[in-house]
Write a protein that holds these residues in place. Structure first.
Motif, PDB file in Angstrom:
ATOM      1  N   UNK A   2       0.838  -1.242   0.080  1.00  0.00           N
ATOM      2  CA  UNK A   2      -0.240   0.050  -0.049  1.00  0.00           C
ATOM      3  C   UNK A   2       0.910   1.367   0.007  1.00  0.00           C
ATOM      4  N   UNK A   3       2.007   1.240   0.392  1.00  0.00           N
ATOM      5  CA  UNK A   3       2.864   2.496   0.646  1.00  0.00           C
ATOM      6  C   UNK A   3       3.331   2.948  -0.659  1.00  0.00           C
ATOM      7  N   UNK A   4       3.744   2.219  -1.633  1.00  0.00           N
ATOM      8  CA  UNK A   4       3.934   2.688  -2.943  1.00  0.00           C
ATOM      9  C   UNK A   4       2.970   3.501  -3.603  1.00  0.00           C
ATOM     10  N   UNK A   5       1.557   2.863  -3.518  1.00  0.00           N
ATOM     11  CA  UNK A   5       0.516   3.579  -3.920  1.00  0.00           C
ATOM     12  C   UNK A   5       0.321   4.954  -3.282  1.00  0.00           C
ATOM     13  N   UNK A   6       0.173   4.774  -2.041  1.00  0.00           N
ATOM     14  CA  UNK A   6       0.040   6.009  -1.179  1.00  0.00           C
ATOM     15  C   UNK A   6       1.146   7.057  -1.467  1.00  0.00           C
ATOM     16  N   UNK A   7       2.306   6.685  -1.458  1.00  0.00           N
ATOM     17  CA  UNK A   7       3.270   7.539  -2.064  1.00  0.00           C
ATOM     18  C   UNK A   7       3.004   8.349  -3.417  1.00  0.00           C
ATOM     19  N   UNK A   8       2.555   7.511  -4.260  1.00  0.00           N
ATOM     20  CA  UNK A   8       2.219   7.805  -5.543  1.00  0.00           C
ATOM     21  C   UNK A   8       1.264   9.007  -5.587  1.00  0.00           C
ATOM     22  N   UNK A   9      -0.035   8.681  -4.884  1.00  0.00           N
ATOM     23  CA  UNK A   9      -0.924   9.603  -4.743  1.00  0.00           C
ATOM     24  C   UNK A   9      -0.581  11.022  -4.191  1.00  0.00           C
ATOM     25  N   UNK A  10       0.114  10.778  -2.952  1.00  0.00           N
ATOM     26  CA  UNK A  10       0.488  12.083  -2.183  1.00  0.00           C
ATOM     27  C   UNK A  10       1.370  12.805  -2.895  1.00  0.00           C
TER      28      UNK A  10
END
Length: 169
Positions: A2-10
């Motif tokens: 989930x972290x890479x997805x959240x980082x991409x969005x943020x």
């Protein structure tokens, strides 16, 4: 995972803007469908006008858009309550709106105020002439508040994520 997805969005101003606009649209559309007797299309439009695509100073820009939208709506409401709508009244409204935007130090957002003014003064009204400016003003004001809340609340969510991933904000 989930972290890479959240980082991409943020880290993506475009994705954040898309998310804010979609949230705003869904809220505005739900209101529009739920209360068909009111002119809530203008709420939907105002939500989108207030949400800022610029990542830098998003909250400040949204507040300025909120103020300017509110100014344009208020000027239009006052003009329509006291004067007949015609080309001269609209010109006077444009003049007053720009002056008030200057006085409130939001001249850079005067075009948003002018859009709100034109929405209220030019668009044919579905309701009676007396109630129409009040309904439009209320509709635009609700949209401005919703748009501003979306920006503020999503900022509260994204700030910790940006801090966590070392993304400047």
């Amino acid at each position: 995972m989930l972290d890479p997805i959240l980082k991409r969005i943020a880290s993506s101003p475009v994705l954040i803007y898309i998310l804010r606009c979609c949230i705003g649209f869904l809220i505005g559309y739900k209101l529009y469908i739920t209360y068909p007797d009111f002119e809530l299309f203008w709420t939907l439009l105002s939500i989108i006008l207030v949400i800022s695509p610029e990542e830098k100073d998003t909250r400040r820009l949204s507040i300025e858009r909120f103020k300017s939208n509110f100014i344009g709506s208020a000027v239009a409401m006052v003009m329509l309550l006291f004067l007949e709508p015609n080309v001269y009244t609209i010109i006077a409204g444009i003049f007053v709106t720009i002056i008030v935007c200057r006085l409130f130090n939001v001249l850079n957002m005067a075009r948003v105020a002018l859009v709100a003014l034109l929405i209220i003064m030019v668009q044919p009204h579905q309701t009676g002439f007396v109630e129409a400016p009040i309904y439009r003003f209320g509709s635009v004001a609700v949209g401005c508040i919703i748009g501003l809340l979306i920006v503020v609340l999503t900022s509260i969510i994204f700030r910790p994520l940006k801090r966590k991933f070392g993304i400047p904000y």
